[in-house]
Write a protein that holds these residues in place. Structure first.
Motif, PDB file in Angstrom:
ATOM      1  N   THR A  17       2.243  -5.752   5.517  1.00 42.96           N
ATOM      2  CA  THR A  17       3.399  -5.335   5.958  1.00 42.96           C
ATOM      3  C   THR A  17       3.734  -4.024   5.681  1.00 42.96           C
ATOM      4  OG1 THR A  17       4.075  -7.810   6.182  1.00 42.96           O
ATOM      5  CG2 THR A  17       5.754  -6.156   6.471  1.00 42.96           C
ATOM      6  N   VAL A  18       4.287  -3.929   4.454  1.00 47.46           N
ATOM      7  CA  VAL A  18       4.546  -2.678   3.604  1.00 47.46           C
ATOM      8  C   VAL A  18       3.902  -2.699   2.212  1.00 47.46           C
ATOM      9  CG1 VAL A  18       6.569  -2.414   4.730  1.00 47.46           C
ATOM     10  CG2 VAL A  18       6.651  -3.419   2.431  1.00 47.46           C
ATOM     11  N   VAL A  19       3.569  -1.391   1.753  1.00 43.89           N
ATOM     12  CA  VAL A  19       2.722  -1.282   0.432  1.00 43.89           C
ATOM     13  C   VAL A  19       3.536  -0.215  -0.344  1.00 43.89           C
ATOM     14  CG1 VAL A  19       0.492  -2.262   1.078  1.00 43.89           C
ATOM     15  CG2 VAL A  19       1.122   0.086   1.633  1.00 43.89           C
ATOM     16  N   SER A  20       3.481  -0.075  -1.611  1.00 44.16           N
ATOM     17  CA  SER A  20       4.161   0.833  -2.384  1.00 44.16           C
ATOM     18  C   SER A  20       2.974   1.799  -2.805  1.00 44.16           C
ATOM     19  CB  SER A  20       4.596   0.330  -3.601  1.00 44.16           C
ATOM     20  OG  SER A  20       5.990  -0.523  -3.154  1.00 44.16           O
ATOM     21  N   LEU A  21       3.315   3.140  -2.510  1.00 46.31           N
ATOM     22  CA  LEU A  21       2.180   4.236  -2.993  1.00 46.31           C
ATOM     23  C   LEU A  21       3.163   5.235  -4.091  1.00 46.31           C
ATOM     24  CD1 LEU A  21       0.531   4.826   0.522  1.00 46.31           C
ATOM     25  CD2 LEU A  21      -0.266   3.485  -1.251  1.00 46.31           C
ATOM     26  N   ILE A  22       2.218   5.938  -4.564  1.00 48.69           N
ATOM     27  CA  ILE A  22       2.615   6.986  -5.637  1.00 48.69           C
ATOM     28  C   ILE A  22       2.863   8.077  -4.780  1.00 48.69           C
ATOM     29  CG2 ILE A  22       2.241   8.432  -7.843  1.00 48.69           C
ATOM     30  CD1 ILE A  22       0.137   5.911  -8.520  1.00 48.69           C
ATOM     31  N   ASP A  23       4.061   8.780  -4.773  1.00 50.99           N
ATOM     32  CA  ASP A  23       4.188  10.096  -3.982  1.00 50.99           C
ATOM     33  C   ASP A  23       3.335  11.171  -4.329  1.00 50.99           C
ATOM     34  OD1 ASP A  23       5.431  11.176  -1.733  1.00 50.99           O
ATOM     35  OD2 ASP A  23       7.436  11.605  -2.705  1.00 50.99           O
ATOM     36  N   GLN A  24       3.132  12.035  -3.708  1.00 57.95           N
ATOM     37  CA  GLN A  24       2.769  13.419  -3.787  1.00 57.95           C
ATOM     38  C   GLN A  24       3.470  13.928  -5.026  1.00 57.95           C
ATOM     39  OE1 GLN A  24       0.599  16.427  -4.470  1.00 57.95           O
ATOM     40  NE2 GLN A  24      -0.096  15.338  -2.717  1.00 57.95           N
TER      41      GLN A  24
ATOM     42  N   ASP B 284      -6.100   0.175  -5.140  1.00 61.41           N
ATOM     43  CA  ASP B 284      -6.610   1.608  -5.197  1.00 61.41           C
ATOM     44  C   ASP B 284      -7.107   2.254  -4.225  1.00 61.41           C
ATOM     45  OD1 ASP B 284      -7.506   3.640  -7.163  1.00 61.41           O
ATOM     46  OD2 ASP B 284      -9.025   2.616  -8.049  1.00 61.41           O
ATOM     47  N   MET B 285      -7.711   1.456  -3.284  1.00 62.45           N
ATOM     48  CA  MET B 285      -8.387   2.074  -2.107  1.00 62.45           C
ATOM     49  C   MET B 285      -7.052   2.672  -1.329  1.00 62.45           C
ATOM     50  SD  MET B 285     -11.209   2.327  -0.556  1.00 62.45           S
ATOM     51  CE  MET B 285     -12.008   2.733   1.183  1.00 62.45           C
ATOM     52  N   ILE B 286      -6.121   1.801  -1.193  1.00 68.02           N
ATOM     53  CA  ILE B 286      -4.836   2.147  -0.190  1.00 68.02           C
ATOM     54  C   ILE B 286      -4.298   3.435  -0.668  1.00 68.02           C
ATOM     55  CG2 ILE B 286      -2.344   1.427   0.391  1.00 68.02           C
ATOM     56  CD1 ILE B 286      -3.470  -1.236   0.693  1.00 68.02           C
ATOM     57  N   ASN B 287      -4.174   3.645  -1.915  1.00 69.90           N
ATOM     58  CA  ASN B 287      -3.378   4.589  -2.632  1.00 69.90           C
ATOM     59  C   ASN B 287      -4.240   5.773  -2.463  1.00 69.90           C
ATOM     60  OD1 ASN B 287      -1.043   5.741  -4.134  1.00 69.90           O
ATOM     61  ND2 ASN B 287      -2.544   6.161  -5.669  1.00 69.90           N
ATOM     62  N   LEU B 288      -5.605   5.782  -2.680  1.00 70.16           N
ATOM     63  CA  LEU B 288      -6.503   7.005  -2.467  1.00 70.16           C
ATOM     64  C   LEU B 288      -6.705   7.734  -0.878  1.00 70.16           C
ATOM     65  CD1 LEU B 288      -9.218   6.498  -5.072  1.00 70.16           C
ATOM     66  CD2 LEU B 288      -7.767   8.323  -5.171  1.00 70.16           C
ATOM     67  N   HIS B 289      -6.429   6.746  -0.163  1.00 73.22           N
ATOM     68  CA  HIS B 289      -7.083   7.242   1.193  1.00 73.22           C
ATOM     69  C   HIS B 289      -6.029   7.106   2.060  1.00 73.22           C
ATOM     70  CE1 HIS B 289     -11.248   7.373   0.209  1.00 73.22           C
ATOM     71  NE2 HIS B 289     -10.987   6.564  -0.683  1.00 73.22           N
TER      72      HIS B 289
ATOM     73  N   LEU C 116     -17.470   1.976  -4.651  1.00 77.06           N
ATOM     74  CA  LEU C 116     -17.787   1.990  -6.054  1.00 77.06           C
ATOM     75  C   LEU C 116     -16.352   2.398  -6.776  1.00 77.06           C
ATOM     76  CD1 LEU C 116     -20.062   1.413  -8.000  1.00 77.06           C
ATOM     77  CD2 LEU C 116     -20.559   3.589  -8.198  1.00 77.06           C
ATOM     78  N   TYR C 117     -15.996   1.633  -7.767  1.00 83.81           N
ATOM     79  CA  TYR C 117     -14.943   1.898  -8.514  1.00 83.81           C
ATOM     80  C   TYR C 117     -13.699   1.780  -7.981  1.00 83.81           C
ATOM     81  CZ  TYR C 117     -18.394   2.736 -12.552  1.00 83.81           C
ATOM     82  OH  TYR C 117     -19.293   2.736 -13.334  1.00 83.81           O
ATOM     83  N   VAL C 118     -13.595   1.594  -6.633  1.00 82.34           N
ATOM     84  CA  VAL C 118     -12.334   1.499  -6.087  1.00 82.34           C
ATOM     85  C   VAL C 118     -11.734   0.341  -5.421  1.00 82.34           C
ATOM     86  CG1 VAL C 118     -10.848   2.709  -4.114  1.00 82.34           C
ATOM     87  CG2 VAL C 118     -12.691   4.078  -5.530  1.00 82.34           C
ATOM     88  N   GLY C 119     -12.882  -0.506  -5.182  1.00 85.56           N
ATOM     89  CA  GLY C 119     -12.550  -1.866  -4.481  1.00 85.56           C
ATOM     90  C   GLY C 119     -12.129  -2.238  -3.136  1.00 85.56           C
ATOM     91  N   GLU C 120     -11.641  -3.174  -2.853  1.00 81.53           N
ATOM     92  CA  GLU C 120     -11.505  -3.520  -1.512  1.00 81.53           C
ATOM     93  C   GLU C 120     -10.648  -2.531  -0.759  1.00 81.53           C
ATOM     94  OE1 GLU C 120     -12.692  -6.213  -0.159  1.00 81.53           O
ATOM     95  OE2 GLU C 120     -13.490  -7.636  -1.788  1.00 81.53           O
ATOM     96  N   ARG C 121     -10.907  -2.603   0.701  1.00 82.80           N
ATOM     97  CA  ARG C 121     -10.105  -1.662   1.390  1.00 82.80           C
ATOM     98  C   ARG C 121      -8.782  -1.917   1.467  1.00 82.80           C
ATOM     99  NH1 ARG C 121     -12.764   1.102   4.981  1.00 82.80           N
ATOM    100  NH2 ARG C 121     -11.422   2.266   6.678  1.00 82.80           N
ATOM    101  N   ASP C 122      -8.272  -3.194   1.301  1.00 80.08           N
ATOM    102  CA  ASP C 122      -6.843  -3.550   1.487  1.00 80.08           C
ATOM    103  C   ASP C 122      -6.308  -3.614  -0.294  1.00 80.08           C
ATOM    104  OD1 ASP C 122      -6.667  -3.342   3.903  1.00 80.08           O
ATOM    105  OD2 ASP C 122      -6.724  -5.643   4.336  1.00 80.08           O
TER     106      ASP C 122
ATOM    107  N   PRO D 151       4.067   1.600   5.957  1.00 78.44           N
ATOM    108  CA  PRO D 151       3.754   0.423   6.405  1.00 78.44           C
ATOM    109  C   PRO D 151       1.999   0.183   6.531  1.00 78.44           C
ATOM    110  CG  PRO D 151       3.921   2.176   8.167  1.00 78.44           C
ATOM    111  CD  PRO D 151       4.389   2.562   7.033  1.00 78.44           C
ATOM    112  N   HIS D 152       1.678  -1.126   6.396  1.00 76.06           N
ATOM    113  CA  HIS D 152       0.300  -1.680   6.418  1.00 76.06           C
ATOM    114  C   HIS D 152      -0.002  -2.717   7.273  1.00 76.06           C
ATOM    115  CE1 HIS D 152      -3.348  -3.449   4.796  1.00 76.06           C
ATOM    116  NE2 HIS D 152      -3.658  -2.096   4.270  1.00 76.06           N
ATOM    117  N   PRO D 153      -1.094  -2.580   8.138  1.00 71.00           N
ATOM    118  CA  PRO D 153      -1.491  -3.646   9.198  1.00 71.00           C
ATOM    119  C   PRO D 153      -1.395  -4.959   8.701  1.00 71.00           C
ATOM    120  CG  PRO D 153      -3.431  -2.067   8.654  1.00 71.00           C
ATOM    121  CD  PRO D 153      -2.256  -1.732   7.993  1.00 71.00           C
TER     122      PRO D 153
END
Length: 399
Positions: free
Chosen positions: A345-352, A61-66, A52-58, A340-342
């Motif tokens: 290929t690669v995804v961009s995330l917000i660093d800690q 939002d989901m990728i960045n949170l988890h 809910l409010y986060v969307g698809e697994r790939d 990396p992402h299965p």
């Protein structure tokens, strides 16, 4: 997937993530980034359902949170799966959940139940309104609480409607408070040897986020009103249109006010009786803003940034998100990292956002496929061959 990143600051801790939406995962993300072994517990649906409010697994939002999490699947209503979960609790340090209080009790995931199995366990419970009281059963979501904590009533222009913040600020701050609570409890456990129940609510976090606005109302009875982009207690601190965009100016205090007047070529304005003190400038903010709006609209944002920074007046451009990510300082600080992402290929995330000099956070990868660690986790728990087989069937929702 066997756990990765075993040399982080929190690598000796195991965290069970039973949370959804944003506040809980934000809390867990803080722990995962610093090396905690995080196991996300998910329902064994045959088809991945959207959170809910986060969307698809790939999705982004989901990728960045988890990121940095393993995944197992458990039907928490199943006795066999509940037994597996309690075996995990016996070896875990922290459990994070955001069930409604009555659901937590019905599932046997309340603090008393967990602490009987593991007296050292720390349960982090995130709710909309708290674990008791007249609103305890209400669902709580970010925008609902933005309205109830006073944020929306203080956001927007005086002649307009209340406005929500452009980010899920209540969820985010609640998650950060929850992570602080978890780490405080872990630190205290080193002395007492005992776990405890950490509770955070969106309501309380939202009021805490209001900070000086809430304090002024509680202490002095002052009710904050909407003043648009103006700072309520310091002028001129506001946003102004330029010839090609907008700029934020924060000329707090008389020295910076005088420097601003010189930078816009109106040094005499500093001595105008309407604007001599901060109190004068607040009382006459409409007249002051009209003068500054006319001044700033005559040049580009880039021109004004040069002039204001040379004059040591705090200022900054108002960016779109894509401009933010291209800013030279953002690039230099490496705030965006690739992993990396299965399937992508690669995804961009917000660093800690927290940086440690010796044991920094690390982004190892994104959340693995649902249930990807089912077998590994059972073997780590010491299950033998037949028990692994039966456990896997239970985890997949098979009788």
């Amino acid at each position: 997937m066997k756990r990765i990143g075993t040399n982080g600051a929190l690598s000796r801790f195991r965290v069970l993530d039973l949370s959804q939406v944003r506040a809980g995962p934000t809390c867990v993300k803080q722990l995962a980034d610093f090396g905690a072994d995080v196991i996300k517990v998910e329902p064994p649906d045959s088809v991945d359902r959207q959170e809910l409010y986060v969307g698809e697994r790939d999705g982004a939002d989901m990728i960045n949170l988890h990121r940095n999490k393993r995944s197992i699947t458990l039907d928490l209503k199943s006795p066999a799966c509940h037994a597996i979960l309690m075996d995990l609790v016996a070896q875990a340090d922290v459990v994070v959940e955001n069930f409604r209080p009555e659901v937590k009790a019905r599932l046997g995931l309340d603090y008393d139940s967990l602490s009987r199995r593991n007296p050292r366990i720390i349960l982090v419970s995130i709710s909309g309104f708290g674990q008791d009281g007249p609103y305890m059963k209400r669902p709580g979501f970010d925008q609902i609480l933005q309205g109830m904590c006073g944020l929306m009533s203080a956001t927007g222009f005086a002649d307009g409607q209340p406005v929500r913040a452009g980010a899920a600020v209540i969820d985010m701050v609640t998650g950060l408070y929850a992570a602080l609570g978890a780490m405080t409890a872990l630190l205290e456990r080193q002395t007492s040897g005992r776990g405890q129940w950490v509770q955070c609510s969106l309501l309380h976090s939202g009021i805490a986020l209001m900070d000086f606005q809430a304090a002024r109302c509680a202490l002095e009875g002052e009710i904050p009103e909407r003043v648009g982009n103006d700072h309520p207690t310091s002028m001129p601190t506001s946003a102004y249109p330029t010839s090609n965009g907008h700029i934020n100016v924060g000329a707090g205090g008389d020295k910076q006010w005088q420097a601003l007047c010189r930078a816009i070529g109106q040094a005499g304005l500093a001595h105008d009786a309407r604007f001599r003190s901060n109190a004068d400038r607040i009382a006459n903010r409409a007249e002051l803003n009209a003068i500054l709006l006319e001044a700033f609209s005559g040049e580009t944002t880039e021109t004004w940034m040069d002039r204001l920074l040379q004059a040591d007046v705090p200022a900054g451009p108002i960016y779109r998100m894509d401009q933010t990510l291209r800013d030279p300082q953002v690039v230099h600080q490496q705030i965006i990292k690739t992993v990396p992402h299965p399937r992508r290929t690669v995804v961009s995330l917000i660093d800690q956002a927290i940086r440690l000099s010796r044991t920094p956070a690390q982004l190892h990868g994104t959340l693995e496929d649902k249930g990807g660690s089912n077998e590994d986790v059972l073997r780590e728990l010491g299950y033998r061959h037949d028990a692994v087989h039966d456990g896997l069937n239970a985890m997949r929702g098979h009788p």
